[in-house]
Design an enzyme around this catalytic site. Structure first.
Site, PDB file in Angstrom:
ATOM      1  N   ASP A  11       0.865  -1.177   0.000  1.00  0.00           N
ATOM      2  CA  ASP A  11       0.000   0.000   0.000  1.00  0.00           C
ATOM      3  C   ASP A  11       0.904   1.229   0.000  1.00  0.00           C
ATOM      4  O   ASP A  11       1.762   1.366   0.874  1.00  0.00           O
ATOM      5  CB  ASP A  11      -0.885   0.028   1.254  1.00  0.00           C
ATOM      6  CG  ASP A  11      -1.974  -1.038   1.223  1.00  0.00           C
ATOM      7  OD1 ASP A  11      -2.273  -1.553   0.126  1.00  0.00           O
ATOM      8  OD2 ASP A  11      -2.528  -1.359   2.289  1.00  0.00           O
ATOM      9  N   ASP A 130     -13.542  -4.618  -2.693  1.00  0.00           N
ATOM     10  CA  ASP A 130     -13.482  -4.503  -1.233  1.00  0.00           C
ATOM     11  C   ASP A 130     -14.818  -4.960  -0.675  1.00  0.00           C
ATOM     12  O   ASP A 130     -15.843  -4.303  -0.875  1.00  0.00           O
ATOM     13  CB  ASP A 130     -13.200  -3.052  -0.818  1.00  0.00           C
ATOM     14  CG  ASP A 130     -11.826  -2.586  -1.277  1.00  0.00           C
ATOM     15  OD1 ASP A 130     -10.923  -3.440  -1.361  1.00  0.00           O
ATOM     16  OD2 ASP A 130     -11.650  -1.390  -1.559  1.00  0.00           O
TER      17      ASP A 130
END
EC number: 4.3.2.10
Length: 257
Positions: A11, A130
């Site tokens: 990330d 997600d």
């Protein structure tokens, strides 16, 4: 049988690798290029980079680091974050990425999946999903803008339906980010993976929850996923990728050594 893939996930925020728990409270892990190099040397099959602020900020990933990563690693890598057009995707691929992944922009404009697949080929196009399990409704819901705690919101899509929709539109691979499991390290959500696997005919990558070597084996053996993505356990050196592959091989799972 194709070898199962091990995929570290990095990330990226403001040019550095960070990691949160359940998509919140991110801490800085380190610089992008040395980490990418380390994982490639340890035996990762592929890397995924998420610019976690790009979509919620309404900007495209700052691409300068993509070219630097391409120079130091010889394994495929995928870049995600704020890709809203074929031009955005082309720029990332020109810098040396092998795939692009879209998530929030695909929810805002599902036609984008088709446009990218038509232009670059389905093998280049990954859709990240997600997914959050809502205990009250007993349903798996797709969430949007998860890189920003203040803007995260549920969409009208249930996970299973969206998985089918993105395939119709040309997704060549799906990464299922199981939000309830993210960073908690108590295993992948096998039940959810099986539900998605039933309707997923493209490569499926499990993401969220890896905490031990057994968790990877479980995802491959019990949910037949094609790859497993993890961050915390690799960043914090809880698991070495080379050792993980030896372990999986002993469990009878096909991996590239």
């Amino acid at each position: 049988m194709l070898a199962k893939r091990i995929i570290p996930c990095l990330d990226v925020r403001d040019g550095q690798v960070v990691k949160g728990v359940q998509f919140r409270n991110h801490e800085i892990i380190g610089d992008i290029v040395p980490l990418a190099k380390r994982y490639a040397e340890e035996g990762a099959d592929e890397l995924v980079f998420y610019d976690i602020t790009a979509s919620s900020d309404g900007r495209v990933v700052d691409k300068s680091w993509v070219a630097r990563v391409a120079e130091v690693i010889d394994i495929p890598f995928c870049v995600a974050g704020g890709i809203k057009s074929a031009e955005d995707a082309a720029r990332i691929l020109e810098f040396g990425a092998d795939k692009v992944s879209i998530n929030s922009p695909a929810l805002a404009n599902p036609q984008l999946i088709t446009d990218l697949a038509d232009k670059f080929g389905v093998q280049c196009i990954v859709v990240g999903i997600d997914s959050y399990y809502d205990k009250e409704t007993g349903k798996y819901q797709v969430y949007q803008f998860t890189g920003d705690e203040e803007r995260t919101k549920a969409t009208q899509w249930e996970t299973r339906d969206w998985v089918q929709e993105v395939q119709k539109r040309g997704a060549g691979e799906i990464v299922l980010n199981m939000m309830n499991q993210d960073g908690v390290r108590n295993g992948y959500d096998i039940e959810q993976l099986n539900m998605v696997r039933e309707v997923c005919n493209v490569p499926l990558i499990a993401s969220g929850g890896a905490g031990a070597m057994e968790h990877f084996a479980e995802a491959y053996q019990k949910a037949n996923v094609d790859g497993a993505l993890a961050a915390s356990v690799f960043h914090k050196q809880v698991i070495n990728i080379g050792e993980l592959k030896q372990y999986l091989k002993q469990q009878g799972i096909e991996v590239r050594l």
